[in-house]
Motif scaffolding. Sequence first.
Motif, PDB file in Angstrom:
ATOM      1  N   PHE A  12      -0.979  84.940  67.697  1.00 29.40           N
ATOM      2  CA  PHE A  12      -1.710  85.395  66.508  1.00 29.40           C
ATOM      3  C   PHE A  12      -1.129  86.725  66.040  1.00 29.40           C
ATOM      4  O   PHE A  12      -0.398  87.386  66.784  1.00 29.40           O
ATOM      5  CB  PHE A  12      -3.208  85.529  66.776  1.00 29.40           C
ATOM      6  CG  PHE A  12      -3.574  86.397  67.948  1.00 29.40           C
ATOM      7  CD1 PHE A  12      -3.535  87.779  67.846  1.00 29.40           C
ATOM      8  CD2 PHE A  12      -3.979  85.830  69.144  1.00 29.40           C
ATOM      9  CE1 PHE A  12      -3.881  88.581  68.917  1.00 29.40           C
ATOM     10  CE2 PHE A  12      -4.330  86.629  70.226  1.00 29.40           C
ATOM     11  CZ  PHE A  12      -4.291  88.005  70.121  1.00 29.40           C
ATOM     12  N   ARG A  13      -1.461  87.063  64.792  1.00 30.08           N
ATOM     13  CA  ARG A  13      -0.971  88.305  64.209  1.00 30.08           C
ATOM     14  C   ARG A  13      -2.113  89.265  63.925  1.00 30.08           C
ATOM     15  O   ARG A  13      -3.211  88.840  63.567  1.00 30.08           O
ATOM     16  CB  ARG A  13      -0.255  88.011  62.888  1.00 30.08           C
ATOM     17  CG  ARG A  13       1.187  87.605  63.048  1.00 30.08           C
ATOM     18  CD  ARG A  13       1.815  87.370  61.682  1.00 30.08           C
ATOM     19  NE  ARG A  13       2.835  86.349  61.761  1.00 30.08           N
ATOM     20  CZ  ARG A  13       4.080  86.574  62.200  1.00 30.08           C
ATOM     21  NH1 ARG A  13       4.422  87.782  62.613  1.00 30.08           N
ATOM     22  NH2 ARG A  13       4.959  85.598  62.247  1.00 30.08           N
ATOM     23  N   GLU A  14      -1.814  90.536  64.071  1.00 33.10           N
ATOM     24  CA  GLU A  14      -2.776  91.590  63.744  1.00 33.10           C
ATOM     25  C   GLU A  14      -3.325  91.385  62.336  1.00 33.10           C
ATOM     26  O   GLU A  14      -2.572  91.092  61.416  1.00 33.10           O
ATOM     27  CB  GLU A  14      -2.078  92.955  63.828  1.00 33.10           C
ATOM     28  CG  GLU A  14      -2.997  94.119  63.498  1.00 33.10           C
ATOM     29  CD  GLU A  14      -2.278  95.462  63.535  1.00 33.10           C
ATOM     30  OE1 GLU A  14      -1.072  95.484  63.823  1.00 33.10           O
ATOM     31  OE2 GLU A  14      -2.948  96.470  63.279  1.00 33.10           O
ATOM     32  N   GLY A  15      -4.636  91.503  62.203  1.00 32.24           N
ATOM     33  CA  GLY A  15      -5.246  91.385  60.893  1.00 32.24           C
ATOM     34  C   GLY A  15      -5.729  89.985  60.559  1.00 32.24           C
ATOM     35  O   GLY A  15      -6.569  89.816  59.694  1.00 32.24           O
ATOM     36  N   ALA A  16      -5.213  88.981  61.281  1.00 34.96           N
ATOM     37  CA  ALA A  16      -5.653  87.612  61.032  1.00 34.96           C
ATOM     38  C   ALA A  16      -7.093  87.419  61.523  1.00 34.96           C
ATOM     39  O   ALA A  16      -7.559  88.148  62.405  1.00 34.96           O
ATOM     40  CB  ALA A  16      -4.727  86.628  61.740  1.00 34.96           C
ATOM     41  N   TYR A  17      -7.782  86.461  60.932  1.00 32.20           N
ATOM     42  CA  TYR A  17      -9.146  86.165  61.353  1.00 32.20           C
ATOM     43  C   TYR A  17      -9.157  85.745  62.827  1.00 32.20           C
ATOM     44  O   TYR A  17      -8.404  84.862  63.247  1.00 32.20           O
ATOM     45  CB  TYR A  17      -9.731  85.038  60.498  1.00 32.20           C
ATOM     46  CG  TYR A  17     -11.053  84.539  61.002  1.00 32.20           C
ATOM     47  CD1 TYR A  17     -12.208  85.322  60.865  1.00 32.20           C
ATOM     48  CD2 TYR A  17     -11.167  83.296  61.634  1.00 32.20           C
ATOM     49  CE1 TYR A  17     -13.424  84.883  61.347  1.00 32.20           C
ATOM     50  CE2 TYR A  17     -12.392  82.845  62.119  1.00 32.20           C
ATOM     51  CZ  TYR A  17     -13.506  83.650  61.974  1.00 32.20           C
ATOM     52  OH  TYR A  17     -14.718  83.200  62.457  1.00 32.20           O
ATOM     53  N   ALA A  18     -10.004  86.392  63.602  1.00 29.63           N
ATOM     54  CA  ALA A  18     -10.048  86.127  65.040  1.00 29.63           C
ATOM     55  C   ALA A  18     -10.955  84.935  65.324  1.00 29.63           C
ATOM     56  O   ALA A  18     -12.172  85.064  65.380  1.00 29.63           O
ATOM     57  CB  ALA A  18     -10.542  87.367  65.789  1.00 29.63           C
ATOM     58  N   SER A  19     -10.360  83.777  65.498  1.00 32.21           N
ATOM     59  CA  SER A  19     -11.147  82.553  65.663  1.00 32.21           C
ATOM     60  C   SER A  19     -11.485  82.266  67.125  1.00 32.21           C
ATOM     61  O   SER A  19     -12.303  81.406  67.404  1.00 32.21           O
ATOM     62  CB  SER A  19     -10.370  81.368  65.087  1.00 32.21           C
ATOM     63  OG  SER A  19      -9.086  81.328  65.653  1.00 32.21           O
ATOM     64  N   GLY A  20     -10.864  82.969  68.021  1.00 39.64           N
ATOM     65  CA  GLY A  20     -11.174  82.742  69.430  1.00 39.64           C
ATOM     66  C   GLY A  20     -10.277  83.560  70.333  1.00 39.64           C
ATOM     67  O   GLY A  20      -9.483  84.368  69.872  1.00 39.64           O
TER      68      GLY A  20
END
Lengths: 235, 235
Positions: free
Chosen positions: A47-55
């Motif tokens: 994942f990338r910084e700033g992306a929606y944290a889905s899990g």
Amino acid sequence: MSIKGIFPIDKWDFKSESILIDLPAEDFDLLMAHSNEKLYKKNEILFREGAYASGIFYIVKGKVKKYKADEEGNEQIIYLAHTGQLIGYHGILSGDQYLDSVGVMEDSRIVFIPKDDFMRTLEHSSIFSNRLLKTLSHEYTVLTNSLTVLAHKTVRERLALQLVVIREKYKEKGAEGMPIVLNISREDLANLVGTARENVVRILTEFKEDNILETKGRKITIKDVNKLVQIANFK
Amino acid sequence: MSIKGIFPIDKWDFKSESILIDLPAEDFDLLMAHSNEKLYKKNEILFREGAYASGIFYIVKGKVKKYKADEEGNEQIIYLAHTGQLIGYHGILSGDQYLDSVGVMEDSRIVFIPKDDFMRTLEHSSIFSNRLLKTLSHEYTVLTNSLTVLAHKTVRERLALQLVVIREKYKEKGAEGMPIVLNISREDLANLVGTARENVVRILTEFKEDNILETKGRKITIKDVNKLVQIANFK
DNA sequence: CTTTATAATTGATATAATTCACTTTTTGAA
DNA sequence: TTCAAAAAGTGAATTATATCAATTATAAAG
């Protein structure tokens, strides 16, 4: 002699025991209710910084890097995580975005756990929530130590320190006498130490000349940890 | 124009709302059961890294610095904490020793809360424990940002950034137009930025010549924040 | 196996930051 | 208000690190 006595490893690494080990079966099942294991290839981005944290992610087997990239494209590696560690919970706990980026360093088996299951387990299990508090506090030590080292030690000292840390981290249990081979790019090493690739190369050459290590391709074999410890120069 | 829009303050500071505000009375009373307020004088030490962590501290009114000192006596300031913030819980959560040292920067009213009461409240109150998790995660952002800045920005950029952060931090609510006077020693500023005192002095002189700030004794008055923001050079 | 993209290495140069030695100013205690 | 101690400020010399511009080596894919 073990390096452990003179080298306070847990000041530089997080506690290596997995947060999930010996978790009561009920809690574990709750957490893993909708989990999903995947095989990630080297260089994939989790994942990338700033992306929606889905899990959150649980590393079943493998190695990843947590890093931050700034505007100019500079990458600072925050932490090298590996087998048994949990990733991505900071963002979920503090808001809804991931706080750093995570890249896969070697082919890895990684489990995804949806946000809802994570939060539910946290509410339900005080053991889990206490362990997380402990882990987060321990991260504080590691990060504040990194900060101090970065601010006050030379590149040479920082590189020596990181080599020792990585060696301790990646060392297989039981294989005491065996030389440990580090498989890490000069670029990643530079981004971990906080300097340019060229500096890392130059200092590694010096270390080679001083018989501290050997390189074969990108692989580094440490021959004399004690000298590295000495160079890193800590009490 | 407010600086808030272009300056992501909570990436550089912890959330400033106190963790104790609006805590249910029952939880608050449990936490404060054996608390003890004291007046600390400037330059007093609240606790030192490595000392037995007997409890946590709540800053009723004042300013303190959290720092680490290495073997050579170099001091790295980790964070400037102030009114409404809680201090010293990391050590208690991760083991039984304080993980950094805390020095008082101006005469302050500070409450001591014994370890047992803190732990009891944590077990009893899921609100408190959730807020702590959130706070710890937010600290993660701040620390990882500091790490990245320290590794990749020049001293000049770091100093500009810290001046903006301190200004935002110490700004009294409501006093929008007022110039903010920072009362911080060059030494502390240097230890925060991660450089030598001389560099801070020299760069402050440059800033003065560029009409960005004024100094009177040790007091710094910022005249042009936007220029500082520009120099710090972040998106 | 060969190819080609990617990573590592080297050298030279420019720039940033540290260090040391010293002077001046400020602060807080008497 | 005076005075001594502490902090701030300045200059010069040194050292560390970054940057640029190439060349050489390595690994991954076909």
